[in-house]
Motif scaffolding. Structure first.
Motif, short mmCIF file in Angstrom:
data_model
loop_
_atom_site.label_atom_id
_atom_site.label_comp_id
_atom_site.label_asym_id
_atom_site.label_seq_id
_atom_site.Cartn_x
_atom_site.Cartn_y
_atom_site.Cartn_z
N CYS A 61 0.84 -1.21 0.00
CA CYS A 61 0.00 0.00 0.00
C CYS A 61 0.87 1.25 0.00
N SER A 62 1.94 1.25 0.79
CA SER A 62 2.78 2.46 0.85
C SER A 62 3.46 2.70 -0.49
N LEU A 63 3.91 1.62 -1.15
CA LEU A 63 4.52 1.77 -2.47
C LEU A 63 3.52 2.38 -3.45
N ALA A 64 2.28 1.87 -3.39
CA ALA A 64 1.23 2.38 -4.31
C ALA A 64 0.97 3.86 -4.06
N LEU A 65 0.81 4.23 -2.78
CA LEU A 65 0.48 5.63 -2.47
C LEU A 65 1.60 6.58 -2.88
N ILE A 66 2.84 6.17 -2.61
CA ILE A 66 3.97 7.04 -2.96
C ILE A 66 4.11 7.13 -4.49
N ALA A 67 3.92 5.99 -5.16
CA ALA A 67 4.01 6.00 -6.63
C ALA A 67 2.92 6.89 -7.24
N TRP A 68 1.71 6.82 -6.70
CA TRP A 68 0.63 7.67 -7.23
C TRP A 68 0.96 9.15 -7.02
N LEU B 30 -21.27 -0.55 -6.82
CA LEU B 30 -22.13 -0.52 -5.62
C LEU B 30 -21.44 -1.23 -4.44
N ILE B 31 -20.86 -2.37 -4.74
CA ILE B 31 -20.16 -3.14 -3.69
C ILE B 31 -18.93 -2.38 -3.19
N SER B 32 -18.26 -1.73 -4.12
CA SER B 32 -17.03 -1.01 -3.75
C SER B 32 -17.33 0.20 -2.87
N VAL B 33 -18.34 1.00 -3.25
CA VAL B 33 -18.67 2.19 -2.44
C VAL B 33 -19.16 1.76 -1.05
N SER B 34 -20.04 0.75 -1.03
CA SER B 34 -20.54 0.29 0.27
C SER B 34 -19.40 -0.34 1.08
N GLY B 35 -18.42 -0.91 0.38
CA GLY B 35 -17.26 -1.50 1.06
C GLY B 35 -16.41 -0.44 1.74
N ILE B 36 -16.22 0.70 1.07
CA ILE B 36 -15.42 1.78 1.68
C ILE B 36 -16.11 2.24 2.97
N LEU B 37 -17.43 2.41 2.90
CA LEU B 37 -18.16 2.84 4.11
C LEU B 37 -18.12 1.75 5.18
N SER B 38 -18.18 0.49 4.74
CA SER B 38 -18.19 -0.62 5.70
C SER B 38 -16.88 -0.73 6.47
N MET B 340 -7.26 3.36 -0.44
CA MET B 340 -7.08 2.33 -1.47
C MET B 340 -8.43 1.94 -2.09
N GLY B 341 -9.47 1.95 -1.26
CA GLY B 341 -10.81 1.63 -1.75
C GLY B 341 -11.32 2.68 -2.73
N ILE B 342 -11.02 3.95 -2.44
CA ILE B 342 -11.42 5.03 -3.36
C ILE B 342 -10.70 4.85 -4.70
N ALA B 343 -9.42 4.48 -4.64
CA ALA B 343 -8.66 4.24 -5.87
C ALA B 343 -9.29 3.08 -6.66
N PHE B 344 -9.70 2.05 -5.96
CA PHE B 344 -10.33 0.89 -6.60
C PHE B 344 -11.65 1.30 -7.26
N THR B 345 -12.42 2.14 -6.56
CA THR B 345 -13.69 2.60 -7.11
C THR B 345 -13.44 3.45 -8.35
N TYR B 346 -12.39 4.27 -8.31
CA TYR B 346 -12.06 5.09 -9.48
C TYR B 346 -11.75 4.19 -10.68
N LEU B 347 -11.08 3.07 -10.43
CA LEU B 347 -10.75 2.12 -11.50
C LEU B 347 -12.02 1.66 -12.22
N ILE B 348 -13.04 1.35 -11.45
CA ILE B 348 -14.29 0.85 -12.02
C ILE B 348 -14.94 1.94 -12.87
N VAL B 349 -15.04 3.15 -12.30
CA VAL B 349 -15.72 4.24 -13.00
C VAL B 349 -14.94 4.63 -14.25
N SER B 350 -13.63 4.80 -14.13
CA SER B 350 -12.84 5.24 -15.28
C SER B 350 -12.82 4.16 -16.37
#
Lengths: 181, 477
Positions: A61-68, B30-38, B340-350
């Motif tokens: 996770c830290s590698l990912a965050l720093i790379a981003w 839907l699963i990803s957004v609810s997962g971030i909140l969860s 990391m969850g927000i990044a994952f959600t962005y992947l789906i949307v983009s």
């Protein structure tokens, strides 16, 4: 806190080195071993600071965050002009819908059946501790199913694939049955 | 690092990636957004019901009386009674049999019944999409498998994904290239995390079905056989005292395992000679949800289940929950999982946005997708503050989502519509702390309430400001 900061610093150094070796802005002297070593070193640092179970997650996770953050800092400007897409009235093609349904069925159900049967062979035929072989089988299934799904979806000859998958499924079911008996 | 794949493989990999993405994007989102909140469910739980007593230690001397009162209140003795102990993330104690539940104060007195319908809805949406359990969980598990397939096909479809690991051609003029680059960069650097999320999600979601199928294929057909084979069976106890000595059990645990932290106790077959006491405790540095230490009614040590030192299979299987939700080590891990969850959600949307932009034209599908993306966020925010006013969060969630999607498809002016949705989202987010502050006495506020209020106020104002700026820019064109 000192532990955490030193681990973050080490990840930052790892990303910096990867970034320098890898290719921004000009050099492309990509050397697999060097990048792999830096990666592994960074992860090892995290694992030695925390337990290996936590450390591996923190390390990645830290590698990912720093790379981003690095990517954001060094982003390039666009070279093309904007394109405004025209709005047209879309329709639903029944042919496409049927094709989607067929593909989904084959890729999900058939791939799942074949992978499930192969994964079941592990606890049946492998003479190891039941807990390990059962969880190993479940994990194997979760690797095989998506991989076979990709394989099916990336091939064009649907009929051939359907026949092959069905045959595989039947053979696997027979093996599972024989193993159980 | 360029992978040596022939053009045909890359092309077919790309085709599979597109298929899988289109097939699963809506539900994955839907699963990803609810997962971030969860991930923050403990915090939201405390925020949604702030007037419950909070403390750090619940003494074992109150346990017998609490269990007795619980049995009296129910009018029957349940098979198993749980007392969930206070932890750093959730400093409250509650007693339950899995159905009826009460909070306890530090003296073991019964307090409120848990009343947190909004975060319960969010968790159930993430766990089984509010469908009947087995169907919903299997569907969520299938989404995890599709996500794994998306990761595999994504790597195959982009042979230069590692080589271009730092490339982002960003800017205001070419959104498709910007999104494509960012999609690939977020994807490649976050790959281990995304893989872990998808894998553990698939494992937990499909667990029940897989166990049922395995028991049919290998055992007598009862899924309990598979659970026993992995985790081991409970010991049989007989001819014991009827009063359980909880204090002695905790003392014995402290002597034998001083480094572990108890998180809950279970009393099986309470009040019978076969009663069995289990103390679940977390071990430092371990991802396993807990280890179960067993005691007889006198508080004497029987054994431990082996979830942290038994078969590797059992240890791995029991570690998936904490690994998936980030509930380990420290509360900061939750924040890490949130990002990391927000990044994952962005992947789906983009991903879907890129596919839509490739078509060279727009149709109702574009409107449907933006309606779904924005509608989900608005629905979560509106159901949150409206629940505080007494409305049913599920009804509000689905009616808001349906309304936004309908307006998006049939409304005119796609870009303008999206801006209106952004503004609606900002207003709904800002209403959350306002309504909460009006409803609850400020004296019950603690750091959790303040953190959530500050986060919602900052994100609401930030979003409103960005939308205003965007609208002004559009008007000037």
């Amino acid at each position: 806190l000192i532990k955490l900061l030193s681990a973050i610093l080490f990840s930052a150094v790892a990303v910096f080195l990867i970034f320098k070796i890898w290719g921004y802005p000009k050099s492309r002297n990509w050397k697999k071993w060097s990048v792999s070593s830096i990666f592994i070193l960074s992860l090892t640092m995290w694992m030695s600071l925390y337990s290996w179970e936590f450390g591996i997650v923190y390390g990645f996770c830290s590698l990912a965050l720093i790379a981003w953050a690095t990517i954001f800092y060094y982003r390039k400007t666009p070279v093309q002009n904007p394109q405004i897409l025209p709005y047209i009235k879309g329709t639903i093609s029944y042919k496409t819908t049927l094709r989607v349904m067929a593909l989904s069925f084959i890729s999900i159900i058939l791939a799942g059946t074949v992978s499930g049967c192969i994964a079941l062979l592990l606890p049946i035929y492998l003479n190891v501790d039941m807990a390990n072989s059962l969880v190993g089988g479940l994990f194997l299934f979760l690797f095989l199913w998506p991989a076979s799904m990709v394989l099916i979806l990336s091939r064009t000859s649907l009929v051939k694939l359907t026949i092959n998958s069905a045959l595989c499924a039947i053979v696997s079911v027979v093996f599972v049955y024989l193993g159980r008996v | 690092m360029g992978m040596k794949l022939d053009k045909k493989t890359v092309k077919s990999g790309f085709k599979a990636h597109s298929w899988l993405g289109l097939f699963s994007a809506a539900l994955l989102y839907l699963i990803s957004v609810s997962g971030i909140l969860s991930v923050f469910y403990e915090e939201f739980d405390r925020w949604e019901q702030p007037d419950v007593p909070e403390y750090n230690v619940f003494s074992p001397q109150h346990m017998s009386a609490s269990i007795e009162k619980y049995i009296t209140l129910l009018g029957k003795t349940p098979e198993s009674i749980y007392i969930v102990l206070p932890t750093e993330g959730f400093p409250r104690t509650h007693i339950t049999d899995g159905i009826d539940e009460w909070y306890l104060d530090s003296n073991g007195e019964f307090k409120d019944v848990p009343m947190v319908p909004w975060i319960t809805m969010v968790r159930e949406l993430h766990g089984h999409l509010l469908l009947p359990h087995i169907i919903g969980m299997s569907l969520v598990g299938l989404m995890g498998v599709l996500c794994l397939a998306l990761i595999i096909s994504g790597v195959v479809a982009h042979p230069s994904i590692f080589k271009d690991a730092f490339l982002w051609r960003s800017g205001k003029k070419n959104q498709r290239i910007e999104q494509m680059d960012l999609h690939n960069r977020i994807g490649v650097w976050g790959l281990p995390f995304h893989f872990m999320m998808a894998f553990t999600g698939a494992f937990m979601g499909l667990g029940a079905v897989l166990m049922a199928l395995t028991s049919l294929a290998l055992f007598s057909g009862d899924p309990e056989d598979v659970i026993d084979a992995i985790y081991g069976q409970d010991p049989v106890t007989e001819q014991q005292a009827l009063n359980v000595n909880f204090q002695q059990a905790f003392l014995t645990l402290k002597e034998n395992q001083p480094e572990v932290t108890p998180i809950y106790i279970v009393l099986h077959k309470a009040g019978t000679p076969e009663q069995l006491l289990e103390i679940a405790a977390t071990a430092p540095g371990r991802l396993a949800y807990s280890e179960l230490y067993r005691f007889n009614a006198n508080g004497e040590w029987l054994d431990q289940q082996g979830l942290i030192n038994g078969a590797i299979g059992a240890q791995v299987a029991y570690s998936t929950y904490r690994l998936h939700f980030g509930h380990y080590h420290s509360n900061w891990v939750k924040l890490l999982y949130g990002i990391m969850g927000i990044a994952f959600t962005y992947l789906i949307v983009s991903g879907i946005n890129i596919w839509l932009a490739r078509r060279k034209h727009q149709t109702w599908v574009n409107s449907l997708w933006s309606g779904w993306v924005m509608g989900t966020l608005i629905a979560f925010a509106s159901s949150c503050w409206m629940r505080l006013l007494g409305f049913n969060p599920e009804v509000i969630f689905f009616s808001t989502l349906a309304a936004v999607v309908t307006i998006s498809i049939f409304g005119k002016g796609h870009v303008k519509m999206v801006n209106i949705f952004y503004m609606a989202l900002a207003i709904n987010i800002l209403l959350i702390p306002i309504v909460h502050a009006i409803k609850f006495d400020l004296s019950v506020f603690n750091s959790i309430q303040c953190s959530i209020h500050i986060a919602t106020i900052i994100s609401g104002i930030g979003l409103a400001g960005l939308t205003y700026k965007k609208t002004r820019r559009l008007e000037s064109l």
